[in-house]
Design a protein around this motif. Structure first.
Motif, PDB file in Angstrom:
ATOM      1  N   SER A  45      50.292  84.743 -12.214  1.00 43.69           N
ATOM      2  CA  SER A  45      50.805  84.205 -13.474  1.00 43.69           C
ATOM      3  C   SER A  45      52.143  84.835 -13.885  1.00 43.69           C
ATOM      4  N   LEU A  46      52.625  85.803 -13.096  1.00 40.31           N
ATOM      5  CA  LEU A  46      53.907  86.437 -13.421  1.00 40.31           C
ATOM      6  C   LEU A  46      55.004  85.898 -12.519  1.00 40.31           C
ATOM      7  N   THR A  47      56.161  85.686 -13.110  1.00 40.17           N
ATOM      8  CA  THR A  47      57.348  85.344 -12.318  1.00 40.17           C
ATOM      9  C   THR A  47      58.211  86.596 -12.275  1.00 40.17           C
ATOM     10  N   ILE A  48      58.465  87.077 -11.061  1.00 44.39           N
ATOM     11  CA  ILE A  48      59.128  88.386 -10.901  1.00 44.39           C
ATOM     12  C   ILE A  48      60.363  88.220 -10.014  1.00 44.39           C
ATOM     13  N   THR A  49      61.463  88.789 -10.462  1.00 39.65           N
ATOM     14  CA  THR A  49      62.694  88.725  -9.663  1.00 39.65           C
ATOM     15  C   THR A  49      62.618  89.749  -8.534  1.00 39.65           C
ATOM     16  N   ASP A  50      63.597  89.701  -7.640  1.00 36.09           N
ATOM     17  CA  ASP A  50      63.582  90.608  -6.485  1.00 36.09           C
ATOM     18  C   ASP A  50      63.825  92.061  -6.878  1.00 36.09           C
ATOM     19  N   ASP A  51      64.367  92.262  -8.094  1.00 37.90           N
ATOM     20  CA  ASP A  51      64.569  93.651  -8.528  1.00 37.90           C
ATOM     21  C   ASP A  51      63.474  94.115  -9.490  1.00 37.90           C
ATOM     22  N   GLY A  52      62.389  93.332  -9.581  1.00 41.77           N
ATOM     23  CA  GLY A  52      61.219  93.793 -10.327  1.00 41.77           C
ATOM     24  C   GLY A  52      61.184  93.449 -11.802  1.00 41.77           C
ATOM     25  N   ARG A  53      62.020  92.510 -12.260  1.00 43.99           N
ATOM     26  CA  ARG A  53      61.975  92.134 -13.678  1.00 43.99           C
ATOM     27  C   ARG A  53      61.020  90.964 -13.859  1.00 43.99           C
ATOM     28  N   VAL A  54      60.209  91.015 -14.926  1.00 44.02           N
ATOM     29  CA  VAL A  54      59.295  89.918 -15.225  1.00 44.02           C
ATOM     30  C   VAL A  54      60.039  88.933 -16.114  1.00 44.02           C
ATOM     31  N   THR A  55      60.210  87.710 -15.643  1.00 45.94           N
ATOM     32  CA  THR A  55      60.986  86.729 -16.411  1.00 45.94           C
ATOM     33  C   THR A  55      60.077  85.715 -17.120  1.00 45.94           C
ATOM     34  N   ALA A  56      58.848  85.564 -16.667  1.00 43.40           N
ATOM     35  CA  ALA A  56      57.944  84.610 -17.323  1.00 43.40           C
ATOM     36  C   ALA A  56      56.498  85.017 -17.088  1.00 43.40           C
ATOM     37  N   ILE A  57      55.670  84.720 -18.112  1.00 38.90           N
ATOM     38  CA  ILE A  57      54.231  84.968 -17.984  1.00 38.90           C
ATOM     39  C   ILE A  57      53.538  83.643 -18.290  1.00 38.90           C
ATOM     40  N   GLU A  58      52.710  83.175 -17.361  1.00 42.10           N
ATOM     41  CA  GLU A  58      51.999  81.915 -17.586  1.00 42.10           C
ATOM     42  C   GLU A  58      50.636  82.216 -18.196  1.00 42.10           C
ATOM     43  N   GLY A  59      50.380  81.628 -19.352  1.00 44.55           N
ATOM     44  CA  GLY A  59      49.064  81.810 -19.976  1.00 44.55           C
ATOM     45  C   GLY A  59      48.971  83.129 -20.726  1.00 44.55           C
ATOM     46  N   ASP A  60      47.734  83.615 -20.892  1.00 39.26           N
ATOM     47  CA  ASP A  60      47.455  84.825 -21.648  1.00 39.26           C
ATOM     48  C   ASP A  60      48.002  86.050 -20.920  1.00 39.26           C
ATOM     49  N   PRO A  61      48.871  86.867 -21.575  1.00 42.17           N
ATOM     50  CA  PRO A  61      49.455  88.007 -20.855  1.00 42.17           C
ATOM     51  C   PRO A  61      48.470  89.152 -20.646  1.00 42.17           C
ATOM     52  N   ARG A  62      47.378  89.199 -21.444  1.00 43.37           N
ATOM     53  CA  ARG A  62      46.473  90.349 -21.311  1.00 43.37           C
ATOM     54  C   ARG A  62      45.803  90.414 -19.942  1.00 43.37           C
ATOM     55  N   PRO A  63      45.229  89.290 -19.452  1.00 38.28           N
ATOM     56  CA  PRO A  63      44.661  89.383 -18.097  1.00 38.28           C
ATOM     57  C   PRO A  63      45.715  89.687 -17.035  1.00 38.28           C
ATOM     58  N   ALA A  64      46.959  89.205 -17.271  1.00 41.26           N
ATOM     59  CA  ALA A  64      48.043  89.479 -16.311  1.00 41.26           C
ATOM     60  C   ALA A  64      48.333  90.973 -16.265  1.00 41.26           C
ATOM     61  N   LEU A  65      48.382  91.614 -17.423  1.00 41.94           N
ATOM     62  CA  LEU A  65      48.623  93.057 -17.490  1.00 41.94           C
ATOM     63  C   LEU A  65      47.495  93.817 -16.790  1.00 41.94           C
ATOM     64  N   GLN A  66      46.249  93.400 -17.074  1.00 38.26           N
ATOM     65  CA  GLN A  66      45.107  94.072 -16.442  1.00 38.26           C
ATOM     66  C   GLN A  66      45.154  93.898 -14.923  1.00 38.26           C
ATOM     67  N   LYS A  67      45.501  92.692 -14.489  1.00 34.33           N
ATOM     68  CA  LYS A  67      45.543  92.422 -13.036  1.00 34.33           C
ATOM     69  C   LYS A  67      46.629  93.273 -12.370  1.00 34.33           C
ATOM     70  N   LEU A  68      47.791  93.412 -13.054  1.00 35.45           N
ATOM     71  CA  LEU A  68      48.873  94.230 -12.485  1.00 35.45           C
ATOM     72  C   LEU A  68      48.435  95.685 -12.363  1.00 35.45           C
ATOM     73  N   ILE A  69      47.770  96.178 -13.402  1.00 44.93           N
ATOM     74  CA  ILE A  69      47.266  97.559 -13.356  1.00 44.93           C
ATOM     75  C   ILE A  69      46.274  97.704 -12.204  1.00 44.93           C
ATOM     76  N   ASP A  70      45.366  96.737 -12.086  1.00 46.58           N
ATOM     77  CA  ASP A  70      44.360  96.793 -11.016  1.00 46.58           C
ATOM     78  C   ASP A  70      45.009  96.820  -9.638  1.00 46.58           C
ATOM     79  N   GLU A  71      46.103  96.068  -9.480  1.00 41.65           N
ATOM     80  CA  GLU A  71      46.803  96.050  -8.182  1.00 41.65           C
ATOM     81  C   GLU A  71      47.293  97.447  -7.819  1.00 41.65           C
ATOM     82  N   TYR A  72      47.890  98.138  -8.785  1.00 36.81           N
ATOM     83  CA  TYR A  72      48.406  99.488  -8.493  1.00 36.81           C
ATOM     84  C   TYR A  72      47.284 100.512  -8.419  1.00 36.81           C
ATOM     85  N   VAL A  73      46.214 100.313  -9.179  1.00 35.29           N
ATOM     86  CA  VAL A  73      45.063 101.228  -9.099  1.00 35.29           C
ATOM     87  C   VAL A  73      44.461 101.183  -7.701  1.00 35.29           C
ATOM     88  N   SER A  74      44.521 100.011  -7.049  1.00 35.97           N
ATOM     89  CA  SER A  74      43.967  99.900  -5.685  1.00 35.97           C
ATOM     90  C   SER A  74      44.716 100.819  -4.717  1.00 35.97           C
TER      91      SER A  74
END
Lengths: 498, 95
Positions: free
Chosen positions: B37-66
């Motif tokens: 749900s995140l649109t990310i540029t090649d230098d790591g900037r988030v330019t758009a969030i589709e839908g509810d940002p809270r699950p997106a934030l949790q999912k991003l954290i989970d990715e790095y926690v892995s």
């Protein structure tokens, strides 16, 4: 009398000619109809043969794309010049065209993405409602606003959902006893179209009530559910204003019906192949971990462990350099070791160091400088004429418990070299080695604590001195006996007293 | 809501940028792009969030926690303190 016979003869002759002509016409018509029937029979046989060939041939395919391509080409052979097959992109919740054959502007069609929601046109409806549609009249009111009509530029087309064959209903699949749910024992098997179904109660935690009750929000969850029956939509089109006969419709519906079960198998096969790859990856990971574990043994020396990890990297991954930096708190310096696999330049090494120090500085929230770095290089040589810079790299922080003790770096002169799977395995291996050392350290600390407590509480005095004449153990009883009050007692203190 | 959306974009961008420095851009951006749900540029900037940002934030954290729970813990705590209006749906995994 003669005239009468002549007259009779002429009438008879005319009647005979007329009858012959009529019989001739009848025979001709009959032959034409017979030829038509024969052609129809041939077409039907060909269609059935195509059908048979299509679906028996499909057992040879495990890929979904190749299976769809094969179905589409056989549809063309069966007499449908234009074929369009959509599959579902569940993440983006759109139908995307997987196969486009026979249409003008193929490239434009390939970029088409039809949102899957309840308010869209016939293609989405075909998918959601599991319905077969025939459009033969451009002016037909119901289909006037079809967005696909402009894209297809055709007056006649048929579309059918490609659906799984399973008859199992949702309450049977999930062993659900929620009789109050609107889907439970409902005559309509399409539970994804029914609002407020009980299976989605967990979504209330994520979505607010308004979003939860919105049918399109529910659809987001339903698309990923085992029960959702549709796999895609198949469309065939002919020239403008062609009327599809009943045989065409029957043949197409049969194609769509059979395509569903074959595609379901293709998806299952793809899923199985993915699981097999995952298991193979995990087994490889385990074998590397086992070897690492044997080599690390019961060592608590983090430098030895870092050496073993970077020494084992060759088996897993390509690189130009594999390095580590360790923080030595006692000597307040940094240890940098770099194993070179290929010839690189000095600037390459400096870049590697900078990237590692930058990462470590952010982690420990303290500026780290290269001045305090003890460097050692091994493996290939440095060459000043080599100009390739660092094009791919990743860092793996080294931790013991809650403490960051260093960083491993893998770098290469080749761009885009490292894939997510390879990097993730290395993170896991490093994390498992760190966890093993942390646990071992924890066990040793506990045992050390027990021994210290025991020695401290003994009624007898205990004094231990090592080969370098350092006081190794001295318990309170000895201190009391010798009248020593200092916390740290050296050999000289003992000599003074004794 | 719009301001909240912008805050989420900022915090997501900061998380990714920090991970780029710590882990390197290759792995940091790959893991961030796993959050569809995140649109990310090649230098790591988030330019758009589709839908509810809270699950997106949790999912991003989970990715790095892995990759490493400790790294996420060390980088997330100061960031969450900087954006008090943002609540992570599930607590950050304790390392």
């Amino acid at each position: 009398m003669d005239k009468y016979f002549i007259y009779l003869f002429l009438v008879g002759f005319v009647i005979l000619v007329a009858l012959s002509f009529a019989i001739f016409l009848l025979l001709k018509n009959f032959k034409r109809k017979e030829a038509q029937c024969q052609r129809k029979l041939e077409e039907t046989r060909q269609g059935q043969q195509n059908l048979y060939d299509t679906f028996s041939g499909l057992t040879a395919f495990s890929g979904i794309k190749s299976a769809l391509d094969y179905i589409a080409k056989n549809l063309q052979k069966a007499g449908f010049p234009r074929v369009l097959i959509f599959t579902i992109d569940k993440d983006k919740r759109v139908l995307k065209p997987e196969i486009v054959l026979g249409f003008k502007g193929d490239l434009d069609l390939k970029t088409l993405a039809i949102p899957i929601n309840h308010s869209r046109g016939a293609i989405a409806r075909s998918l959601l409602e599991n319905k077969f549609f025939v459009v033969e009249n451009q002016a037909h009111e119901v289909y006037k606003n079809l967005e696909v009509k402009e894209v297809l530029s055709s007056g006649s087309f048929m579309m059918a959902p490609i659906a799984k064959k399973s008859d199992e209903r949702c309450w049977e699949i999930f062993n659900c006893g929620r009789t109050e749910c609107p889907a439970y024992e409902n005559a309509d098997p399409r539970c994804w179209t029914l609002p407020k179904t009980q299976c989605l109660s967990h979504l209330r935690e994520i979505y607010d009530e308004k979003t939860f009750l919105d049918p399109d929000s529910k659809l987001k969850a339903c698309l990923n559910c085992k029960r959702f029956q549709s796999l895609g939509v198949m469309i065939v089109a002919d020239n403008d204003f062609v009327t599809f006969n009943e045989d065409d419709k029957k043949l197409f519906r049969t194609f769509a019906y059979e395509a569903g079960s074959k595609l379901e198998r293709a998806y299952l096969l793809t899923d199985l192949e993915a699981r097999e790859r995952e298991i193979t990856k995990r087994m490889y990971e385990l074998s590397v971990l086992k070897e690492l574990g044997e080599r690390i043994g019961y060592s608590l020396n983090i430098q030895k462990i870092a050496d073993i990890i970077i020494g084992s990297l060759k088996k897993l991954i390509d690189y130009s350099s594999a390095s580590y930096i360790l923080i030595d708190p006692d000597k307040e310096k940094l240890i940098f070791k770099c194993q070179l696999e290929t010839v690189v330049s000095r600037p390459f090494i400096d870049t590697v160091k900078e990237r590692m120090l930058a990462g470590l500085s952010v982690l420990i929230n303290r500026e780290l400088k290269t001045e305090n770095l003890d460097e050692s290089l091994s493996g290939a040589v440095l060459e000043e004429t080599i100009t390739e810079p660092v094009q791919s790299f990743f860092n793996i922080p080294l931790t013991l418990g809650e403490k960051v003790v260093g960083m491993i770096n893998v770098a290469s002169t080749r761009p885009g070299l490292y894939k997510e799977d390879e990097m993730t395995i290395l993170y896991k291996i490093t994390a498992q080695a760190s966890n093993a050392v942390t646990r071992l350290q924890g066990v040793l600390d506990v045992e050390q604590g027990k021994i210290n407590a025991m020695v401290a509480s003994m009624a007898d005095g205990v004094l231990m001195i090592d080969k370098e004449n350092r006081v190794y153990v001295i318990n309170p009883k000895v201190k009391k006996m010798l009248g020593l009050e200092k916390d740290e007692v050296s050999i000289f203190d003992l000599i003074d007293i004794l | 809501m719009e301001q909240n959306g912008e805050e989420y974009k900022k915090i997501l961008t900061e998380i990714i940028q920090k991970q780029i420095i710590i882990l390197g851009p290759d792995i940091a951006i790959i893991k961030a792009r796993n959050v569809v749900s995140l649109t990310i540029t090649d230098d790591g900037r988030v330019t758009a969030i589709e839908g509810d940002p809270r699950p997106a934030l949790q999912k991003l954290i989970d990715e790095y926690v892995s990759l490493s729970g400790l790294i996420v813990k060390k980088t997330m705590e100061p960031l969450l303190a900087k954006y008090p209006s943002i609540k992570v749906p599930n607590p950050v995994l304790k390392a």
